[in-house]
Design an enzyme around this catalytic site. Structure first.
Site, mmCIF file in Angstrom:
data_model
loop_
_atom_site.group_PDB
_atom_site.id
_atom_site.type_symbol
_atom_site.label_atom_id
_atom_site.label_comp_id
_atom_site.label_asym_id
_atom_site.label_seq_id
_atom_site.Cartn_x
_atom_site.Cartn_y
_atom_site.Cartn_z
ATOM 1 N N TYR A 242 0.850 -1.201 0.000
ATOM 2 C CA TYR A 242 0.000 0.000 0.000
ATOM 3 C C TYR A 242 0.884 1.250 0.000
ATOM 4 O O TYR A 242 0.731 2.150 -0.817
ATOM 5 C CB TYR A 242 -0.920 -0.008 1.228
ATOM 6 C CG TYR A 242 -1.621 1.304 1.460
ATOM 7 C CD1 TYR A 242 -2.638 1.715 0.613
ATOM 8 C CD2 TYR A 242 -1.249 2.151 2.512
ATOM 9 C CE1 TYR A 242 -3.288 2.936 0.806
ATOM 10 C CE2 TYR A 242 -1.882 3.361 2.716
ATOM 11 C CZ TYR A 242 -2.902 3.752 1.863
ATOM 12 O OH TYR A 242 -3.524 4.963 2.048
HETATM 13 O O1 LIG Z 1 -2.305 6.926 7.719
HETATM 14 C C1 LIG Z 1 -2.331 6.196 6.758
HETATM 15 O O2 LIG Z 1 -1.717 6.405 5.750
HETATM 16 C C2 LIG Z 1 -3.096 4.903 6.821
HETATM 17 O O3 LIG Z 1 -4.004 4.994 7.929
HETATM 18 C C3 LIG Z 1 -4.751 3.841 8.154
HETATM 19 O O4 LIG Z 1 -3.869 2.762 8.433
HETATM 20 P P1 LIG Z 1 -3.538 2.421 9.936
HETATM 21 O O5 LIG Z 1 -2.830 3.551 10.609
HETATM 22 O O6 LIG Z 1 -2.865 1.111 9.925
HETATM 23 O O7 LIG Z 1 -5.002 2.361 10.576
HETATM 24 P P2 LIG Z 1 -5.806 1.164 11.244
HETATM 25 O O8 LIG Z 1 -5.917 0.031 10.305
HETATM 26 O O9 LIG Z 1 -7.046 1.747 11.771
HETATM 27 O O10 LIG Z 1 -4.851 0.730 12.457
HETATM 28 C C4 LIG Z 1 -4.583 1.643 13.512
HETATM 29 C C5 LIG Z 1 -3.725 0.977 14.554
HETATM 30 O O11 LIG Z 1 -4.438 -0.110 15.134
HETATM 31 C C6 LIG Z 1 -3.660 -1.286 15.070
HETATM 32 N N1 LIG Z 1 -4.567 -2.442 14.911
HETATM 33 C C7 LIG Z 1 -5.278 -2.581 13.794
HETATM 34 C C8 LIG Z 1 -6.148 -3.624 13.636
HETATM 35 C C9 LIG Z 1 -6.269 -4.567 14.668
HETATM 36 O O12 LIG Z 1 -7.032 -5.542 14.604
HETATM 37 N N2 LIG Z 1 -5.524 -4.385 15.791
HETATM 38 C C10 LIG Z 1 -4.671 -3.338 15.944
HETATM 39 O O13 LIG Z 1 -4.021 -3.226 16.983
HETATM 40 C C11 LIG Z 1 -2.723 -1.101 13.914
HETATM 41 O O14 LIG Z 1 -1.576 -1.899 14.074
HETATM 42 C C12 LIG Z 1 -2.451 0.386 14.001
HETATM 43 O O15 LIG Z 1 -1.416 0.612 14.900
HETATM 44 C C13 LIG Z 1 -5.592 3.521 6.926
HETATM 45 O O16 LIG Z 1 -6.283 2.283 7.143
HETATM 46 C C14 LIG Z 1 -4.752 3.396 5.708
HETATM 47 O O17 LIG Z 1 -5.615 3.246 4.583
HETATM 48 C C15 LIG Z 1 -3.848 4.611 5.532
HETATM 49 O O18 LIG Z 1 -4.589 5.697 5.097
#
Ligand SMILES: O=C(O)[C@H]1O[C@H](OP(=O)(O)OP(=O)(O)OC[C@H]2O[C@@H](n3ccc(=O)[nH]c3=O)[C@H](O)[C@@H]2O)[C@H](O)[C@@H](O)[C@H]1O
Length: 431
Positions: A242
């Site tokens: 991504y």
């Molecule tokens: O800023 C971005 O560029 C991206 O932001 C977002 O990604 P992320 O920051 O990864 O958000 P998100 O999935 O909500 O996980 C948040 C936290 O929860 C943790 N997480 C997640 C899932 C889970 O089951 N458990 C968990 O601990 C996980 O490890 C993380 O630490 C957008 O989805 C992406 O499209 C993109 O725009």
């Protein structure tokens, strides 16, 4: 050792085998005994193949024609009507991904202040399309028309530019999600690379060329350890496909700026959340699971360190997007020819105050008045990064961007929306 014939006719007893072979031989000789019969057979086969091929091409052309959900005088009128500007110095904006989370919010904000807005969205099923349909109804009620189509459809995009001289393109259509890239890598190439190029080709050829503002991502900072992340920091260590496609998007847009004079602004969004959000994101799926009494998986980093994100509320992001459109400056080219240098900008749009994932869960528990069942798991090597933290001074200076919503306040608004949209018992076994 079974013979080939035994394998083809495994249950046929020996006697019958010989009989069948003899019968076939006789039939073969009868059918193709003379050269003239063989010639007639060949002619028949050629005719059959030709009619099959022409039928196939008819079906293909026909299905293309009959399944096209766009075009026609009425359709063009709807597009023009939706693109009409109702304020002085307003803009007409093509918003891609308009039925998406950020796209729907930005479209409404632009329409509200009198800009013309036309949306496009392919309504794919990466997450529940009924939520996208609900956002679409909301936009329709405000007079925003959304074309159902894909940004990879070059004919459709060209038709949109033929119909309206868009002053701006707000490009938000993308395959989002960091971890899903391991499941379906090609969808990222399709939307974030091929789709982007198709769109930029149309923008470059348009006369006048629009200014383009598009969604990059905080994920381009990848394994960078320097905090807070500044736009000048290295972005050559992506941790997920991504992130790699978003980084590629930054390079691709740069070439279109350089060669064709397109005005480009790339926005690095930091984990955007809020009402009408994306069900695949942690704050959303945690809320659903907490209400349903199901466990939630909380990832932990090296040495059991909590993961942290610079969660950014949707209303702040909308202000950053609108500010970017307002300050984008003009493209200089026309009809595919550059006439002079055009702006190329990249901004962080974050909140500047990272919050750990366990704290996010505690805030949700407070707002939902339900205890979460936490399951701590070591962060799988699936593209996640341990933390994000934005330096927003550039956006502050150039766009007047100033986020005002902390995570507790933003999640309160999200929970209120969630409960009004799904109710307390959504997906819960009520028996
Ligand atoms: O800023 C971005 O560029 C991206 O932001 C977002 O990604 P992320 O920051 O990864 O958000 P998100 O999935 O909500 O996980 C948040 C936290 O929860 C943790 N997480 C997640 C899932 C889970 O089951 N458990 C968990 O601990 C996980 O490890 C993380 O630490 C957008 O989805 C992406 O499209 C993109 O725009």
């Amino acid at each position: 050792m079974p013979s080939l014939e035994d394998e083809l006719f495994p249950s046929t007893p020996g006697k019958f085998k010989i009989d069948r072979a003899n019968t076939m031989n006789r039939q073969f000789h009868r059918c193709f005994a003379s050269t003239s019969t063989m010639f007639l057979w060949a002619l028949f086969l050629v005719a059959l193949t030709a009619s099959y091929l022409s039928f196939q091409s008819f079906v293909y052309t026909g299905s293309r024609y009959f399944t096209a959900s766009w075009g026609g005088i009425q359709w063009e009128q709807q597009i023009r009507h939706s693109a009409q500007i109702h304020r002085s110095n307003g803009m007409s904006v093509l918003v891609t991904g308009a039925a998406g989370f950020v796209g729907s919010h930005v479209s409404l904000a632009l329409k509200k202040r009198g800009d013309g807005v036309v949306g496009i969205d392919n309504f794919n099923n990466y997450y529940d399309p009924s939520l996208k349909r609900a956002r679409k109804s909301l936009l329709n009620n405000q007079g925003i028309f959304i074309v159902e189509g894909d940004i990879n459809d070059a004919r459709l995009i060209a038709k949109l530019f033929d119909t309206v001289a868009f002053t701006h393109v707000m490009h938000l259509a993308a395959q989002a999600g960091v971890r899903y890239a391991m499941e379906n890598p090609h969808s990222y190439v399709h939307s974030n690379i091929a789709g982007l190029v198709t769109l930029l080709e149309a923008c470059k050829s348009a006369n006048p060329q629009p200014s383009v503002v598009w969604a990059s991502s905080s994920s381009v900072y990848g394994l960078n350890e320097k905090v807070p992340f500044s736009e000048t920091d290295r972005t050559d260590q992506p941790a997920s496909l991504y992130a790699a496609t978003k980084k590629a998007g930054e390079e691709i847009t740069h070439t279109y700026n350089h060669i064709y004079g397109l005005s480009i602004t790339g926005l690095r969004f930091f984990t955007v959340y809020g009402p009408w959000g994306r069900p695949d994101m942690a704050y959303f799926s945690f809320t659903r699971n907490i209400l349903q009494g199901k466990p939630i998986t909380v990832y932990r980093g090296k040495d059991r360190a909590d993961l942290a994100r610079d969660f950014t509320f949707i209303d702040d992001i909308v202000k950053g997007c609108v500010g970017s459109l307002d300050t984008s400056g003009k493209s200089t080219g026309s009809g595919g020819k550059k006439r002079g240098p055009a702006p190329y900008r990249i901004f962080n749009l974050g909140n500047t105050s990272p919050v750990t994932v366990p704290t996010l869960v505690s805030i949700l528990e407070r707002h939902l008045k339900v205890k979460a069942k936490r399951k701590f798991v070591d962060m799988p090597g699936n593209g996640d990064v341990p933390f994000t933290h934005a330096n927003i001074s550039l956006a502050q200076r150039e766009l007047g961007y100033k986020p005002t919503t902390d995570l507790a306040t933003g999640l309160k608004k999200f929970v209120k929306w969630y409960l009004s949209y799904y109710g307390y018992n959504h997906g819960k076994d009520v028996n």
